[in-house]
Design a protein around this motif. Structure first.
Motif, PDB file in Angstrom:
ATOM      1  N   GLU A 261       8.679  16.185  -6.452  1.00 32.29           N
ATOM      2  CA  GLU A 261       9.504  15.993  -7.653  1.00 32.29           C
ATOM      3  C   GLU A 261      10.577  14.930  -7.472  1.00 32.29           C
ATOM      4  O   GLU A 261      11.142  14.432  -8.453  1.00 32.29           O
ATOM      5  N   HIS A 262      10.856  14.566  -6.215  1.00 25.21           N
ATOM      6  CA  HIS A 262      11.837  13.508  -5.949  1.00 25.21           C
ATOM      7  C   HIS A 262      11.180  12.134  -5.800  1.00 25.21           C
ATOM      8  O   HIS A 262      11.860  11.141  -5.540  1.00 25.21           O
TER       9      HIS A 262
ATOM     10  N   SER B 251       4.595  12.785   1.771  1.00 23.53           N
ATOM     11  CA  SER B 251       4.792  13.637   2.945  1.00 23.53           C
ATOM     12  C   SER B 251       5.491  12.934   4.091  1.00 23.53           C
ATOM     13  O   SER B 251       6.017  13.586   5.001  1.00 23.53           O
ATOM     14  N   GLN B 252       5.493  11.597   4.087  1.00 21.43           N
ATOM     15  CA  GLN B 252       6.168  10.825   5.132  1.00 21.43           C
ATOM     16  C   GLN B 252       7.580  10.401   4.720  1.00 21.43           C
ATOM     17  O   GLN B 252       8.250   9.694   5.458  1.00 21.43           O
ATOM     18  N   GLY B 253       8.001  10.832   3.528  1.00 16.81           N
ATOM     19  CA  GLY B 253       9.340  10.502   3.057  1.00 16.81           C
ATOM     20  C   GLY B 253       9.472   9.120   2.457  1.00 16.81           C
ATOM     21  O   GLY B 253      10.575   8.565   2.413  1.00 16.81           O
ATOM     22  N   TRP B 254       8.364   8.570   1.962  1.00 15.71           N
ATOM     23  CA  TRP B 254       8.369   7.230   1.361  1.00 15.71           C
ATOM     24  C   TRP B 254       8.199   7.332  -0.158  1.00 15.71           C
ATOM     25  O   TRP B 254       7.430   8.163  -0.651  1.00 15.71           O
ATOM     26  N   TYR B 255       8.900   6.440  -0.875  1.00 20.30           N
ATOM     27  CA  TYR B 255       8.651   6.273  -2.300  1.00 20.30           C
ATOM     28  C   TYR B 255       7.393   5.433  -2.491  1.00 20.30           C
ATOM     29  O   TYR B 255       7.036   4.621  -1.629  1.00 20.30           O
ATOM     30  N   LYS B 256       6.738   5.604  -3.635  1.00 20.88           N
ATOM     31  CA  LYS B 256       5.474   4.917  -3.866  1.00 20.88           C
ATOM     32  C   LYS B 256       5.631   3.406  -3.795  1.00 20.88           C
ATOM     33  O   LYS B 256       4.790   2.706  -3.216  1.00 20.88           O
ATOM     34  N   VAL B 257       6.701   2.882  -4.375  1.00 23.40           N
ATOM     35  CA  VAL B 257       6.890   1.429  -4.356  1.00 23.40           C
ATOM     36  C   VAL B 257       7.055   0.921  -2.931  1.00 23.40           C
ATOM     37  O   VAL B 257       6.586  -0.182  -2.587  1.00 23.40           O
ATOM     38  N   ASP B 258       7.674   1.725  -2.064  1.00 20.41           N
ATOM     39  CA  ASP B 258       7.851   1.320  -0.668  1.00 20.41           C
ATOM     40  C   ASP B 258       6.530   1.374   0.095  1.00 20.41           C
ATOM     41  O   ASP B 258       6.289   0.547   0.982  1.00 20.41           O
ATOM     42  N   VAL B 259       5.691   2.337  -0.245  1.00 18.68           N
ATOM     43  CA  VAL B 259       4.371   2.411   0.373  1.00 18.68           C
ATOM     44  C   VAL B 259       3.564   1.163   0.028  1.00 18.68           C
ATOM     45  O   VAL B 259       2.935   0.547   0.894  1.00 18.68           O
ATOM     46  N   ILE B 260       3.596   0.804  -1.243  1.00 13.68           N
ATOM     47  CA  ILE B 260       2.852  -0.378  -1.700  1.00 13.68           C
ATOM     48  C   ILE B 260       3.387  -1.638  -1.033  1.00 13.68           C
ATOM     49  O   ILE B 260       2.618  -2.487  -0.560  1.00 13.68           O
ATOM     50  N   ASP B 261       4.713  -1.758  -0.954  1.00 12.41           N
ATOM     51  CA  ASP B 261       5.324  -2.929  -0.308  1.00 12.41           C
ATOM     52  C   ASP B 261       4.936  -2.988   1.172  1.00 12.41           C
ATOM     53  O   ASP B 261       4.640  -4.067   1.696  1.00 12.41           O
ATOM     54  N   HIS B 262       4.957  -1.848   1.840  1.00 11.98           N
ATOM     55  CA  HIS B 262       4.619  -1.804   3.264  1.00 11.98           C
ATOM     56  C   HIS B 262       3.184  -2.253   3.490  1.00 11.98           C
ATOM     57  O   HIS B 262       2.902  -3.060   4.392  1.00 11.98           O
ATOM     58  N   ARG B 263       2.265  -1.745   2.703  1.00 10.31           N
ATOM     59  CA  ARG B 263       0.859  -2.106   2.879  1.00 10.31           C
ATOM     60  C   ARG B 263       0.610  -3.572   2.563  1.00 10.31           C
ATOM     61  O   ARG B 263      -0.189  -4.227   3.240  1.00 10.31           O
ATOM     62  N   ALA B 264       1.303  -4.076   1.544  1.00  8.07           N
ATOM     63  CA  ALA B 264       1.159  -5.498   1.224  1.00  8.07           C
ATOM     64  C   ALA B 264       1.685  -6.361   2.374  1.00  8.07           C
ATOM     65  O   ALA B 264       1.093  -7.390   2.719  1.00  8.07           O
ATOM     66  N   GLU B 265       2.795  -5.932   2.984  1.00  8.22           N
ATOM     67  CA  GLU B 265       3.347  -6.674   4.120  1.00  8.22           C
ATOM     68  C   GLU B 265       2.393  -6.663   5.305  1.00  8.22           C
ATOM     69  O   GLU B 265       2.212  -7.671   5.989  1.00  8.22           O
ATOM     70  N   CYS B 266       1.759  -5.502   5.553  1.00  6.15           N
ATOM     71  CA  CYS B 266       0.774  -5.421   6.633  1.00  6.15           C
ATOM     72  C   CYS B 266      -0.386  -6.376   6.377  1.00  6.15           C
ATOM     73  O   CYS B 266      -0.869  -7.045   7.301  1.00  6.15           O
ATOM     74  N   LEU B 267      -0.831  -6.428   5.141  1.00  3.93           N
ATOM     75  CA  LEU B 267      -1.933  -7.313   4.789  1.00  3.93           C
ATOM     76  C   LEU B 267      -1.540  -8.770   5.012  1.00  3.93           C
ATOM     77  O   LEU B 267      -2.307  -9.555   5.590  1.00  3.93           O
ATOM     78  N   MET B 268      -0.342  -9.134   4.589  1.00  4.69           N
ATOM     79  CA  MET B 268       0.114 -10.519   4.773  1.00  4.69           C
ATOM     80  C   MET B 268       0.259 -10.854   6.256  1.00  4.69           C
ATOM     81  O   MET B 268      -0.089 -11.959   6.695  1.00  4.69           O
ATOM     82  N   ASN B 269       0.765  -9.901   7.045  1.00  4.14           N
ATOM     83  CA  ASN B 269       0.899 -10.140   8.481  1.00  4.14           C
ATOM     84  C   ASN B 269      -0.461 -10.318   9.142  1.00  4.14           C
ATOM     85  O   ASN B 269      -0.621 -11.135  10.055  1.00  4.14           O
TER      86      ASN B 269
END
Length: 262
Positions: A135-136, A140-158
């Motif tokens: 609800e917040h 389960s890892q304490g990440w917001y959805k936008v941060d998950v998407i940003d993280h994965r995009a950064e991994c892809l770019m790297n």
């Protein structure tokens, strides 16, 4: 507007990166060990007031930092990856015989780093399906959805950047003026040593613990003491993330004891 499907890029990236880590190379047995060591190096092991610029640069631009380290100083060596007894174990904890050990090229290091971004780092943020958030708005890892998407995009770019640098390293490398200026800012000769200190700290603590149990006058030999004490030492090691392999534990401990006796 069509949303980018990050996962559609992974098979292409993996195929291209694996070209630079052939199955008969030593790097193929160290695809997880190599990036783990690079991350030890880039995390830093000195006070922030000494390495604050270097550490922040390596964290923000890890692939470029690795490229510049390779160009200037060769990057990692096999010795950087060995354990405290000088032996080299592969990703599956199997001992690599000395006869098979060869230098790890900069291209192989870069490709292994790129593979790590898509095979390991990509998923550390946890799930991103709508039903996986509470609800917040946290998964389960304490990440917001936008941060998950940003993280994965950064991994892809790297990973793409690692592929580009691997291709550059496979040919004669000419640095741009900006790259030359960046290279001159760092003490690359200290990188491997800094990583080794960080990686070996738990094992160094285990060695100190083992030595605290050993009194040369109580044993006929270091090997006898190592045989008798290895169970207790290995058990303590598991509590501090310093895991000795059963096939190598007695020899390693005995060597610690012998050096204390000298």
């Amino acid at each position: 507007m069509r949303r980018l499907n990050i996962y559609s890029h992974i098979p292409f990236l993996r195929q291209k990166l694996m070209v630079y880590v052939p199955e008969d190379s030593i790097a193929s047995r160290l695809k997880r060990t190599i990036p783990a060591e690079i991350n030890y190096v880039f995390a830093g092991d000195t006070p922030n007031d000494v390495y604050s610029y270097e550490v922040s640069y390596q964290i923000l631009f890890p692939v470029r930092a690795l490229f510049e380290w390779i160009v200037k100083h060769g990057g990692l060596t096999v010795e950087d990856l060995a354990d405290t007894s000088g032996q080299l174990f592969d990703d599956n904890k199997q001992l690599i015989p000395d006869s098979l050990i060869r230098p790890i090229s900069g291209v192989e290091q870069m490709a292994a780093f790129g593979l790590w971004f898509i095979d390991s780092e990509l998923e550390v943020a946890g799930p991103s399906n709508d039903e996986d958030y509470d609800e917040h708005g946290l998964n389960s890892q304490g990440w917001y959805k936008v941060d998950v998407i940003d993280h994965r995009a950064e991994c892809l770019m790297n990973a793409y950047q690692a592929l580009w640098y691997a291709e550059r390293l496979s040919h004669t490398v000419e640095l741009s003026a900006d790259e030359k200026a960046s290279v001159d800012k760092f003490n690359f000769s200290a990188f491997g040593r800094r990583g080794a200190v960080a990686r070996h700290r738990p094992m160094s603590a285990l060695r100190d613990y083992a030595l605290s149990l050993y009194n040369p006058r109580e044993w006929k030999s270091a090997s006898q003491a190592a045989y008798a004490l290895q169970g207790q030492i290995m058990e303590h090691g598991r509590t501090i993330n310093a895991v000795l392999q059963p096939t190598n534990a007695q020899r390693t401990i005995a060597e610690w004891f012998r050096k204390k006796s000298v």
